[in-house]
Design an enzyme around this catalytic site. Sequence first.
Site, PDB file in Angstrom:
ATOM      1  N   TYR A 149     -13.018  -2.160  11.123  1.00  0.00           N
ATOM      2  CA  TYR A 149     -11.615  -1.808  10.850  1.00  0.00           C
ATOM      3  C   TYR A 149     -10.751  -2.172  12.070  1.00  0.00           C
ATOM      4  O   TYR A 149      -9.701  -2.799  11.941  1.00  0.00           O
ATOM      5  CB  TYR A 149     -11.571  -0.307  10.554  1.00  0.00           C
ATOM      6  CG  TYR A 149     -10.224   0.338  10.448  1.00  0.00           C
ATOM      7  CD1 TYR A 149      -9.411   0.156   9.338  1.00  0.00           C
ATOM      8  CD2 TYR A 149      -9.768   1.195  11.460  1.00  0.00           C
ATOM      9  CE1 TYR A 149      -8.175   0.798   9.228  1.00  0.00           C
ATOM     10  CE2 TYR A 149      -8.550   1.844  11.359  1.00  0.00           C
ATOM     11  CZ  TYR A 149      -7.753   1.644  10.244  1.00  0.00           C
ATOM     12  OH  TYR A 149      -6.546   2.289  10.145  1.00  0.00           O
ATOM     13  N   ALA A 199     -11.402  -4.381  14.285  1.00  0.00           N
ATOM     14  CA  ALA A 199     -11.325  -5.842  14.432  1.00  0.00           C
ATOM     15  C   ALA A 199     -10.188  -6.396  13.580  1.00  0.00           C
ATOM     16  O   ALA A 199      -9.407  -7.248  14.021  1.00  0.00           O
ATOM     17  CB  ALA A 199     -12.647  -6.479  14.026  1.00  0.00           C
ATOM     18  N   VAL A 235      -3.132  -7.287  -1.531  1.00  0.00           N
ATOM     19  CA  VAL A 235      -2.620  -8.133  -0.447  1.00  0.00           C
ATOM     20  C   VAL A 235      -3.637  -9.180  -0.006  1.00  0.00           C
ATOM     21  O   VAL A 235      -3.258 -10.184   0.603  1.00  0.00           O
ATOM     22  CB  VAL A 235      -2.164  -7.301   0.777  1.00  0.00           C
ATOM     23  CG1 VAL A 235      -0.999  -6.398   0.422  1.00  0.00           C
ATOM     24  CG2 VAL A 235      -3.317  -6.506   1.382  1.00  0.00           C
ATOM     25  N   ASN A 270       1.661  -2.364   5.300  1.00  0.00           N
ATOM     26  CA  ASN A 270       1.061  -1.042   5.496  1.00  0.00           C
ATOM     27  C   ASN A 270      -0.351  -0.933   4.925  1.00  0.00           C
ATOM     28  O   ASN A 270      -1.163  -0.171   5.450  1.00  0.00           O
ATOM     29  CB  ASN A 270       1.980   0.019   4.862  1.00  0.00           C
ATOM     30  CG  ASN A 270       1.298   1.364   4.750  1.00  0.00           C
ATOM     31  OD1 ASN A 270       1.158   2.092   5.731  1.00  0.00           O
ATOM     32  ND2 ASN A 270       0.841   1.709   3.543  1.00  0.00           N
ATOM     33  N   SER A 275      -3.193   0.518  14.186  1.00  0.00           N
ATOM     34  CA  SER A 275      -3.841   1.794  14.511  1.00  0.00           C
ATOM     35  C   SER A 275      -4.288   1.772  15.968  1.00  0.00           C
ATOM     36  O   SER A 275      -4.495   0.694  16.542  1.00  0.00           O
ATOM     37  CB  SER A 275      -5.065   1.933  13.595  1.00  0.00           C
ATOM     38  OG  SER A 275      -5.945   2.920  14.082  1.00  0.00           O
ATOM     39  N   GLY A 292       0.819  -1.221   0.000  1.00  0.00           N
ATOM     40  CA  GLY A 292       0.000   0.000   0.000  1.00  0.00           C
ATOM     41  C   GLY A 292       0.845   1.259   0.000  1.00  0.00           C
ATOM     42  O   GLY A 292       0.493   2.258   0.635  1.00  0.00           O
TER      43      GLY A 292
HETATM   44  N1  LIG Z   1      -4.534   7.846   7.902  1.00  0.00           N
HETATM   45  C1  LIG Z   1      -4.643   7.693   9.220  1.00  0.00           C
HETATM   46  O1  LIG Z   1      -5.047   8.621   9.960  1.00  0.00           O
HETATM   47  C2  LIG Z   1      -4.238   6.374   9.834  1.00  0.00           C
HETATM   48  C3  LIG Z   1      -4.341   6.228  11.224  1.00  0.00           C
HETATM   49  C4  LIG Z   1      -3.962   5.019  11.796  1.00  0.00           C
HETATM   50  C5  LIG Z   1      -3.500   3.985  11.012  1.00  0.00           C
HETATM   51  N2  LIG Z   1      -3.417   4.138   9.662  1.00  0.00           N
HETATM   52  C6  LIG Z   1      -2.927   3.021   8.866  1.00  0.00           C
HETATM   53  O2  LIG Z   1      -1.832   3.437   8.064  1.00  0.00           O
HETATM   54  C7  LIG Z   1      -1.810   2.674   6.868  1.00  0.00           C
HETATM   55  C8  LIG Z   1      -1.741   3.590   5.671  1.00  0.00           C
HETATM   56  O3  LIG Z   1      -2.847   4.470   5.694  1.00  0.00           O
HETATM   57  P1  LIG Z   1      -2.957   5.723   4.707  1.00  0.00           P
HETATM   58  O4  LIG Z   1      -3.701   6.767   5.458  1.00  0.00           O
HETATM   59  O5  LIG Z   1      -1.628   6.056   4.132  1.00  0.00           O
HETATM   60  O6  LIG Z   1      -3.927   5.120   3.592  1.00  0.00           O
HETATM   61  P2  LIG Z   1      -4.201   5.572   2.084  1.00  0.00           P
HETATM   62  O7  LIG Z   1      -5.579   5.111   1.792  1.00  0.00           O
HETATM   63  O8  LIG Z   1      -3.860   7.023   1.876  1.00  0.00           O
HETATM   64  O9  LIG Z   1      -3.138   4.738   1.231  1.00  0.00           O
HETATM   65  C9  LIG Z   1      -3.099   3.349   1.313  1.00  0.00           C
HETATM   66  C10 LIG Z   1      -2.756   2.725  -0.036  1.00  0.00           C
HETATM   67  O10 LIG Z   1      -3.003   1.319   0.143  1.00  0.00           O
HETATM   68  C11 LIG Z   1      -3.546   0.823  -1.061  1.00  0.00           C
HETATM   69  N3  LIG Z   1      -4.311  -0.387  -0.791  1.00  0.00           N
HETATM   70  C12 LIG Z   1      -5.579  -0.486  -0.292  1.00  0.00           C
HETATM   71  N4  LIG Z   1      -5.967  -1.762  -0.263  1.00  0.00           N
HETATM   72  C13 LIG Z   1      -4.928  -2.499  -0.745  1.00  0.00           C
HETATM   73  C14 LIG Z   1      -4.728  -3.877  -0.982  1.00  0.00           C
HETATM   74  N5  LIG Z   1      -5.697  -4.765  -0.743  1.00  0.00           N
HETATM   75  N6  LIG Z   1      -3.537  -4.289  -1.489  1.00  0.00           N
HETATM   76  C15 LIG Z   1      -2.556  -3.396  -1.749  1.00  0.00           C
HETATM   77  N7  LIG Z   1      -2.693  -2.062  -1.568  1.00  0.00           N
HETATM   78  C16 LIG Z   1      -3.873  -1.623  -1.059  1.00  0.00           C
HETATM   79  C17 LIG Z   1      -4.406   1.927  -1.615  1.00  0.00           C
HETATM   80  O11 LIG Z   1      -4.580   1.784  -3.024  1.00  0.00           O
HETATM   81  C18 LIG Z   1      -3.612   3.183  -1.222  1.00  0.00           C
HETATM   82  O12 LIG Z   1      -2.768   3.626  -2.273  1.00  0.00           O
HETATM   83  C19 LIG Z   1      -3.048   1.787   6.884  1.00  0.00           C
HETATM   84  O13 LIG Z   1      -2.714   0.497   7.397  1.00  0.00           O
HETATM   85  C20 LIG Z   1      -3.953   2.503   7.866  1.00  0.00           C
HETATM   86  O14 LIG Z   1      -4.886   1.619   8.447  1.00  0.00           O
HETATM   87  C21 LIG Z   1      -3.762   5.309   9.038  1.00  0.00           C
END
Ligand SMILES: NC(=O)c1ccc[n+]([C@@H]2O[C@H](COP(=O)([O-])OP(=O)(O)OC[C@H]3O[C@@H](n4cnc5c(N)ncnc54)[C@H](O)[C@@H]3O)[C@@H](O)[C@H]2O)c1
Length: 247
Positions: A152, A154, A61, A83, A138, A13
């Site tokens: 989410y 879970a 993934v 990620n 998270s 990701g």
């Molecule tokens: N943004 C927040 O505030 C936040 C807070 C806590 C945790 N997180 C965690 O951080 C990580 C990244 O979050 P983000 O905000 O950068 O997300 P985002 O949505 O901006 O980017 C994530 C990327 O992952 C890709 N993706 C989605 N499903 C996928 C799959 N099945 N296989 C491969 N790629 C996939 C998407 O195409 C996207 O480009 C995630 O695990 C999220 O749960 C984010």
Amino acid sequence: MFDLTGKTALVTGAGQGVGFGIAATLLEAGAKVFVNDLVPERAVAAAEALGSNATALPFSVDDREAVVSAIAGIGPVDILVNNAGIPPTMRPVKFRDMDPAEWAAYIDVNLYGVINCVSATIDEMCERGWGRVITISSGAGTQGLNIGVSMYGAGKGGAISFMRHLAVETARSGVTANTLALGLMERDAPNVTEESRTVTASMAKQVPVGRLGTGRDIGYTCVFLASDEAEWITGQTIAVNGGSVTT
Ligand SMILES: NC(=O)c1ccc[n+]([C@@H]2O[C@H](COP(=O)([O-])OP(=O)(O)OC[C@H]3O[C@@H](n4cnc5c(N)ncnc54)[C@H](O)[C@@H]3O)[C@@H](O)[C@H]2O)c1
């Protein structure tokens, strides 16, 4: 110190957001990085922006066959950063209001996605006596929140538990497995809605250090955990959240 020269990393990701920041930081520390994303053009654009030591590796993934075949084609992975975690359909909705048809997406990417990528890389890590697995979770995976993220959470919590067991099972093989529980992050990717940006920006005031997290904040933690120097840290869930208290 914290030199990753000669190591191969896979960040899932990583086409945008946090994953892109992690990939950039691992590259700066010397690693060669495979940039995965569900959206192929996003993976390709990100790898191009990151330079010649980055290579796009698109797959979902949660598709085990796609994961196994893509990873078999690149050779051993030393550092796996799980990620990917926000399904394209994600929206804030409380459990009682959620259609059961929506449940699986959260578990598929956050739990099976992690399991699939680990299963495709862990044997070679153990056989070679060195490996690092870092899963991006998270605060929603460690505490109850009233913001419509129960499914989410879970998936995120399931991955935390899986990682703890993986860490103990592989601890004598030179492999570490740790999880980062992120707080509120900047959302600056082009596909993030203006409404979502405004809500997130207003919540920044609640973060004790007074700002949202960036991909680089998470990347620096990943570089440390991926380094030789962090070999005695395994099985941990580390909050990286600007000082928010977690329970
Ligand atoms: N943004 C927040 O505030 C936040 C807070 C806590 C945790 N997180 C965690 O951080 C990580 C990244 O979050 P983000 O905000 O950068 O997300 P985002 O949505 O901006 O980017 C994530 C990327 O992952 C890709 N993706 C989605 N499903 C996928 C799959 N099945 N296989 C491969 N790629 C996939 C998407 O195409 C996207 O480009 C995630 O695990 C999220 O749960 C984010």
